[in-house]
Scaffold this active site. Structure first.
Site, PDB file in Angstrom:
ATOM      1  CD1 TRP A  50      -1.635   0.093 -13.981  1.00  0.00           C
ATOM      2  CD2 TRP A  50      -0.847  -0.008 -11.890  1.00  0.00           C
ATOM      3  NE1 TRP A  50      -1.690  -1.226 -13.576  1.00  0.00           N
ATOM      4  CE2 TRP A  50      -1.213  -1.315 -12.284  1.00  0.00           C
ATOM      5  CE3 TRP A  50      -0.323   0.176 -10.607  1.00  0.00           C
ATOM      6  CZ2 TRP A  50      -1.063  -2.416 -11.456  1.00  0.00           C
ATOM      7  CZ3 TRP A  50      -0.189  -0.934  -9.769  1.00  0.00           C
ATOM      8  CH2 TRP A  50      -0.551  -2.208 -10.201  1.00  0.00           C
ATOM      9  CG  HIS A  51       0.349   2.702  -7.986  1.00  0.00           C
ATOM     10  ND1 HIS A  51       1.290   2.966  -8.958  1.00  0.00           N
ATOM     11  CD2 HIS A  51       0.841   1.657  -7.283  1.00  0.00           C
ATOM     12  CE1 HIS A  51       2.304   2.131  -8.837  1.00  0.00           C
ATOM     13  NE2 HIS A  51       2.057   1.325  -7.839  1.00  0.00           N
ATOM     14  N   GLY A  52      -4.004   4.376  -8.805  1.00  0.00           N
ATOM     15  CA  GLY A  52      -5.313   4.774  -8.312  1.00  0.00           C
ATOM     16  C   GLY A  52      -5.810   6.064  -8.910  1.00  0.00           C
ATOM     17  CG  PHE A  98      -3.429  -0.230  -6.420  1.00  0.00           C
ATOM     18  CD1 PHE A  98      -4.113   0.951  -6.231  1.00  0.00           C
ATOM     19  CD2 PHE A  98      -2.407  -0.553  -5.543  1.00  0.00           C
ATOM     20  CE1 PHE A  98      -3.795   1.801  -5.178  1.00  0.00           C
ATOM     21  CE2 PHE A  98      -2.084   0.283  -4.490  1.00  0.00           C
ATOM     22  CZ  PHE A  98      -2.772   1.452  -4.308  1.00  0.00           C
TER      23      PHE A  98
END
Length: 477
Positions: free
Chosen positions: A325-327, A477
């Site tokens: 999810w963060h990248g 993000f």
């Protein structure tokens, strides 16, 4: 538009004054929120307004259709799945398409298969992960029957696009935020003043702590090959404080700004660096995301109801998904796996819920045992942040290698000023750890002149000692 800009300092008071002039008409007030939120978001790139509008429309009408087919479970389920796939599909194309294509191409190449995949030069829309997850939570909540579908398109668009938390959270639940756009909001002086205090502390953490740490962090990660272990450890410490000051600072500003508009957002940070184990850290760090994964992924997968093996598998999935999810980078997946490996032993030994209560509020200092626990947990988190910050896994490995082999007792020349502000921040937050935010000091400091002196001192520090202006880390993000 970013919070730490002149544009926002002009934008906010104008919006505040006009907003409360419309207090007797909730529909106009909500419409005004949508308009100013779209101006706020379009300040970066107006082309992405279409994307958030499309996400909002799909979720709004799917909610109505789910409500309409409540008695027909198959149709209701089909509509919910379609909208979820649309939202995840948009997120996947803009954020993950190139990552998956390039990764697949690399894997096939290891087997001697060379295929020319087409990559796309896509600009990542700011905050897309945040408002997409907020839209997803609404669809799931309506499907579950936790909330009735909204039939007011204006209030729904306000829920998705509310500008204080639009681009970096907190990721709100429809059950908390949406009803607030359907009820009359009244201006409360005490709440607004409390919001301003929380905003002030958020600006301090972002502008003074995070931005002053940023220069040292950038220097360290650019010069890994020439630095010794002490300097590299110090750089990791600086990044740990940068990302905390940056993200929790944003959350404080967002929550405080919402308060002056009569809107209550959920808490997103609860002094996570005072945690005594990794499980406690994840109950206190980015709370809106961790609880989102718990409520909408972990529990639906079975949670911990079907034995330890199932719990371990679900926990690993959650941490890997959280990392992704963060990248779109293998470093984020590795970072998620790292935290899973730290968390799972606590789960196996039934110690993952050991520290539900905070450290005794009346104690000025932690006990020796608590100090060791907090120090150990912080160092483990710090080591993980190296993976998070590195551009690729190779750089992370090089960082660790030099950090643990190139021992020299030289003190770094950078970031000394930032260290002073870090200490001030941590001491203040420790003393106020039982409060919702650090400047909630009206009960602990009765003398209003002392309180006002503290506020003006912080304002002066922000003006005089601000670091080089940097965009919030979590905007990517």
């Amino acid at each position: 538009m970013i919070f730490n800009s002149i544009d926002f300092l002009i934008f906010l008071p104008i919006v505040f004054i006009l907003y409360w002039q419309l207090k007797n008409n909730i529909n106009l007030q909500n419409l005004f929120i949508v308009v100013v939120s779209y101006i706020f978001y379009g300040w970066w790139d107006y082309r992405f307004l279409f994307l958030i509008s499309f996400t909002s429309l799909c979720s709004f009408y799917s909610g109505i259709m789910i409500d309409y087919y409540q008695s027909d479970k198959s149709k209701k389920r089909l509509i919910a799945i379609c909208n979820i796939l649309i939202n995840i599909g948009i997120l996947a194309v803009f954020k993950y398409y190139n990552f998956f294509i390039q990764s697949l191409s690399y894997i096939l190449l290891q087997f001697g298969i060379h295929l020319d995949f087409i990559t796309i030069n896509i600009i990542l829309p700011v905050g897309i992960s945040f408002y997409t997850f907020q839209a997803l939570s609404y669809t799931i909540d309506v499907y579950r029957g936790d909330i009735k579908a909204s039939h007011n398109i204006i209030s729904f668009f306000a829920y998705i696009s509310f500008f204080p938390q639009l681009v970096a959270g907190p990721i709100e639940r429809s059950t908390n935020l949406l009803p607030q756009f359907s009820s009359i909001r009244t201006f409360k002086y005490e709440t607004a003043i409390d919001g301003l205090r929380q905003m002030l502390w958020g600006f301090f953490k972002k502008i003074v702590v995070a931005d002053n740490c940023a220069a040292g962090v950038n220097h360290v990660f650019a010069e890994i090959d020439s630095l010794d272990s002490i300097s590299l450890f110090y750089g990791a410490l600086m990044f740990s404080m940068q990302i905390y000051g940056d993200f929790s600072g944003y959350s404080d500003i967002a929550i405080g700004t919402s308060k002056i508009f009569g809107i209550k957002l959920m808490r997103n940070f609860n002094y996570p660096y005072f945690s005594r184990d990794i499980a406690e850290f994840w109950r206190k760090w980015h709370i809106s995301l961790t609880t989102w994964f718990r409520d909408y992924l972990y529990i639906p997968m079975g949670g911990s109801r079907y034995g330890k093996l199932k719990s371990i598998k679900n926990t690993l999935i959650i941490f890997l998904t959280s990392g992704l999810w963060h990248g779109a980078n293998w470093t984020f997946l590795l970072w998620g796996a790292y935290h899973a490996l730290l968390f799972i032993p606590l789960l196996i030994t039934n110690k993952n819920r050991k520290h539900l209560a905070g450290i005794a509020e009346h104690s000025i200092l932690p006990s020796f045992k608590e100090l060791i626990q907090m120090t150990t947990t912080f160092i483990l988190v710090l080591m993980g942040w190296i993976i998070f910050r590195a551009e690729n896994i190779g750089i992370a490995i090089k960082y660790y290698n030099r950090m643990f082999t190139n021992f020299e007792l030289t003190l770094p020349e950078y970031g000394k000023t930032a260290l002073i502000w870090i200490i001030i921040m941590l001491v203040a937050e420790w003393l106020q750890r039982d409060k919702q935010h650090t400047l909630q000091i009206e009960n602990s400091i009765q003398n209003k002149y002392i309180r006002h002196f503290i506020y003006y001192a912080i304002i002066s520090i922000i003006i005089i000692f601000q670091g080089e202006t940097a965009q919030f880390i979590f905007f990517q993000f």
